[in-house]
Design a protein around this motif. Structure first.
Motif, PDB file in Angstrom:
ATOM      1  N   LEU A  36      -2.897 -18.231  13.471  1.00  0.00           N
ATOM      2  CA  LEU A  36      -3.793 -18.905  12.846  1.00  0.00           C
ATOM      3  C   LEU A  36      -5.749 -18.772  14.073  1.00  0.00           C
ATOM      4  CD1 LEU A  36      -5.413 -19.481  10.390  1.00  0.00           C
ATOM      5  CD2 LEU A  36      -4.967 -21.492  10.637  1.00  0.00           C
ATOM      6  N   PHE A  37      -5.319 -19.090  15.315  1.00  0.00           N
ATOM      7  CA  PHE A  37      -5.860 -18.873  16.095  1.00  0.00           C
ATOM      8  C   PHE A  37      -6.924 -17.208  16.180  1.00  0.00           C
ATOM      9  CE2 PHE A  37      -7.542 -18.174  20.280  1.00  0.00           C
ATOM     10  CZ  PHE A  37      -8.572 -19.987  20.335  1.00  0.00           C
ATOM     11  N   ARG A  38      -5.239 -16.563  16.456  1.00  0.00           N
ATOM     12  CA  ARG A  38      -5.579 -15.453  16.383  1.00  0.00           C
ATOM     13  C   ARG A  38      -6.674 -14.384  15.457  1.00  0.00           C
ATOM     14  NH1 ARG A  38      -1.411 -11.724  19.093  1.00  0.00           N
ATOM     15  NH2 ARG A  38      -2.931 -10.633  19.489  1.00  0.00           N
ATOM     16  N   LEU A  39      -5.560 -14.684  14.559  1.00  0.00           N
ATOM     17  CA  LEU A  39      -6.476 -14.133  12.748  1.00  0.00           C
ATOM     18  C   LEU A  39      -8.078 -14.483  12.933  1.00  0.00           C
ATOM     19  CD1 LEU A  39      -6.569 -13.000  10.305  1.00  0.00           C
ATOM     20  CD2 LEU A  39      -5.324 -15.147   9.787  1.00  0.00           C
ATOM     21  N   LEU A  40      -8.457 -15.506  13.451  1.00  0.00           N
ATOM     22  CA  LEU A  40      -9.860 -16.306  13.522  1.00  0.00           C
ATOM     23  C   LEU A  40     -11.042 -15.349  14.412  1.00  0.00           C
ATOM     24  CD1 LEU A  40      -9.530 -20.422  12.647  1.00  0.00           C
ATOM     25  CD2 LEU A  40      -9.661 -18.393  11.223  1.00  0.00           C
ATOM     26  N   ILE A  41     -10.128 -15.168  15.629  1.00  0.00           N
ATOM     27  CA  ILE A  41     -10.919 -14.510  16.433  1.00  0.00           C
ATOM     28  C   ILE A  41     -11.040 -12.740  16.516  1.00  0.00           C
ATOM     29  CG2 ILE A  41     -11.238 -16.726  18.761  1.00  0.00           C
ATOM     30  CD1 ILE A  41      -8.930 -14.932  19.844  1.00  0.00           C
ATOM     31  N   GLU A  42      -9.481 -12.636  15.915  1.00  0.00           N
ATOM     32  CA  GLU A  42      -9.940 -11.154  16.000  1.00  0.00           C
ATOM     33  C   GLU A  42      -9.016 -10.834  14.132  1.00  0.00           C
ATOM     34  OE1 GLU A  42      -8.000  -8.341  18.525  1.00  0.00           O
ATOM     35  OE2 GLU A  42      -6.969 -10.156  19.320  1.00  0.00           O
ATOM     36  N   PRO A  43     -10.422 -10.939  12.963  1.00  0.00           N
ATOM     37  CA  PRO A  43      -9.930 -10.792  12.215  1.00  0.00           C
ATOM     38  C   PRO A  43      -9.948  -9.257  11.173  1.00  0.00           C
ATOM     39  CG  PRO A  43     -12.062 -11.488  12.771  1.00  0.00           C
ATOM     40  CD  PRO A  43     -11.584 -11.983  13.512  1.00  0.00           C
ATOM     41  N   GLY A  44     -11.077  -8.765  12.029  1.00  0.00           N
ATOM     42  CA  GLY A  44     -11.024  -7.305  11.446  1.00  0.00           C
ATOM     43  C   GLY A  44      -9.685  -6.249  11.961  1.00  0.00           C
ATOM     44  N   ARG A  45      -9.058  -6.790  12.860  1.00  0.00           N
ATOM     45  CA  ARG A  45      -7.926  -6.162  13.660  1.00  0.00           C
ATOM     46  C   ARG A  45      -6.546  -6.745  13.128  1.00  0.00           C
ATOM     47  NH1 ARG A  45      -4.081  -6.031  18.027  1.00  0.00           N
ATOM     48  NH2 ARG A  45      -4.688  -8.197  18.606  1.00  0.00           N
ATOM     49  N   LEU A  46      -6.281  -7.310  13.171  1.00  0.00           N
ATOM     50  CA  LEU A  46      -4.971  -8.565  12.556  1.00  0.00           C
ATOM     51  C   LEU A  46      -4.875  -8.555  11.470  1.00  0.00           C
ATOM     52  CD1 LEU A  46      -4.909 -10.884  16.212  1.00  0.00           C
ATOM     53  CD2 LEU A  46      -3.573  -8.911  15.495  1.00  0.00           C
ATOM     54  N   TRP A  47      -6.020  -9.299  10.179  1.00  0.00           N
ATOM     55  CA  TRP A  47      -5.596  -9.540   8.891  1.00  0.00           C
ATOM     56  C   TRP A  47      -4.965  -8.677   7.932  1.00  0.00           C
ATOM     57  CZ3 TRP A  47      -6.391  -6.852   4.046  1.00  0.00           C
ATOM     58  CH2 TRP A  47      -6.715  -5.732   4.288  1.00  0.00           C
ATOM     59  N   ARG A  48      -4.573  -7.371   8.060  1.00  0.00           N
ATOM     60  CA  ARG A  48      -3.813  -6.741   7.276  1.00  0.00           C
ATOM     61  C   ARG A  48      -2.001  -6.632   7.918  1.00  0.00           C
ATOM     62  NH1 ARG A  48      -5.852  -1.362   8.368  1.00  0.00           N
ATOM     63  NH2 ARG A  48      -7.010  -2.067   6.204  1.00  0.00           N
ATOM     64  N   ARG A  49      -2.255  -6.962   9.454  1.00  0.00           N
ATOM     65  CA  ARG A  49      -0.465  -7.997  10.010  1.00  0.00           C
ATOM     66  C   ARG A  49      -0.449  -8.904   9.414  1.00  0.00           C
ATOM     67  NH1 ARG A  49      -0.068  -8.253  16.463  1.00  0.00           N
ATOM     68  NH2 ARG A  49      -1.119  -5.643  15.892  1.00  0.00           N
ATOM     69  N   TYR A  50      -1.361  -9.734   9.401  1.00  0.00           N
ATOM     70  CA  TYR A  50      -1.239 -11.360   8.623  1.00  0.00           C
ATOM     71  C   TYR A  50      -1.059 -11.631   7.408  1.00  0.00           C
ATOM     72  CZ  TYR A  50      -0.861 -12.150  14.198  1.00  0.00           C
ATOM     73  OH  TYR A  50      -0.798 -12.535  15.486  1.00  0.00           O
ATOM     74  N   VAL A  51      -1.929 -10.668   7.147  1.00  0.00           N
ATOM     75  CA  VAL A  51      -2.384 -11.311   5.569  1.00  0.00           C
ATOM     76  C   VAL A  51      -0.660 -10.533   4.588  1.00  0.00           C
ATOM     77  CG1 VAL A  51      -3.579 -11.838   3.815  1.00  0.00           C
ATOM     78  CG2 VAL A  51      -4.992 -12.702   6.154  1.00  0.00           C
ATOM     79  N   VAL A  52      -0.938  -9.224   4.852  1.00  0.00           N
ATOM     80  CA  VAL A  52      -0.228  -8.528   4.184  1.00  0.00           C
ATOM     81  C   VAL A  52       0.980  -7.834   4.617  1.00  0.00           C
ATOM     82  CG1 VAL A  52      -0.268  -5.675   2.865  1.00  0.00           C
ATOM     83  CG2 VAL A  52      -2.972  -7.387   3.647  1.00  0.00           C
TER      84      VAL A  52
END
Length: 73
Positions: A36-52
């Motif tokens: 979650l911390f990584r998603l907050l600091i790099e949302p553009g790169r990680l949102w698809r991996r974690y959220v989808v």
């Protein structure tokens, strides 16, 4: 298949060790929320991996388990 005898996934370990990416606060790591911390600091790169990607992966695993399909040995 024969060229790799021991695959090791390190994830962001090399980024953490080099200081390129900051680690999550200790309390987040203890709660296993570093993702979650990584998603907050790099949302553009990680949102698809974690959220989808992660829910899709879990859905496919559950569907395979419930259907009784064994897949590869």
């Amino acid at each position: 298949a024969r060229h790799c005898t021991l695959p090791i996934a390190v994830g962001a370990l090399l980024d953490f060790l080099s200081g390129t990416v900051p680690r999550a606060p200790l309390w987040m790591r203890r709660l296993r929320l570093e993702w979650l911390f990584r998603l907050l600091i790099e949302p553009g790169r990680l949102w698809r991996r974690y959220v989808v990607g992660n829910p899709l992966f879990l859905w496919r695993v559950a569907r395979q388990k419930l259907s009784g399909a064994g897949g590869r040995p």
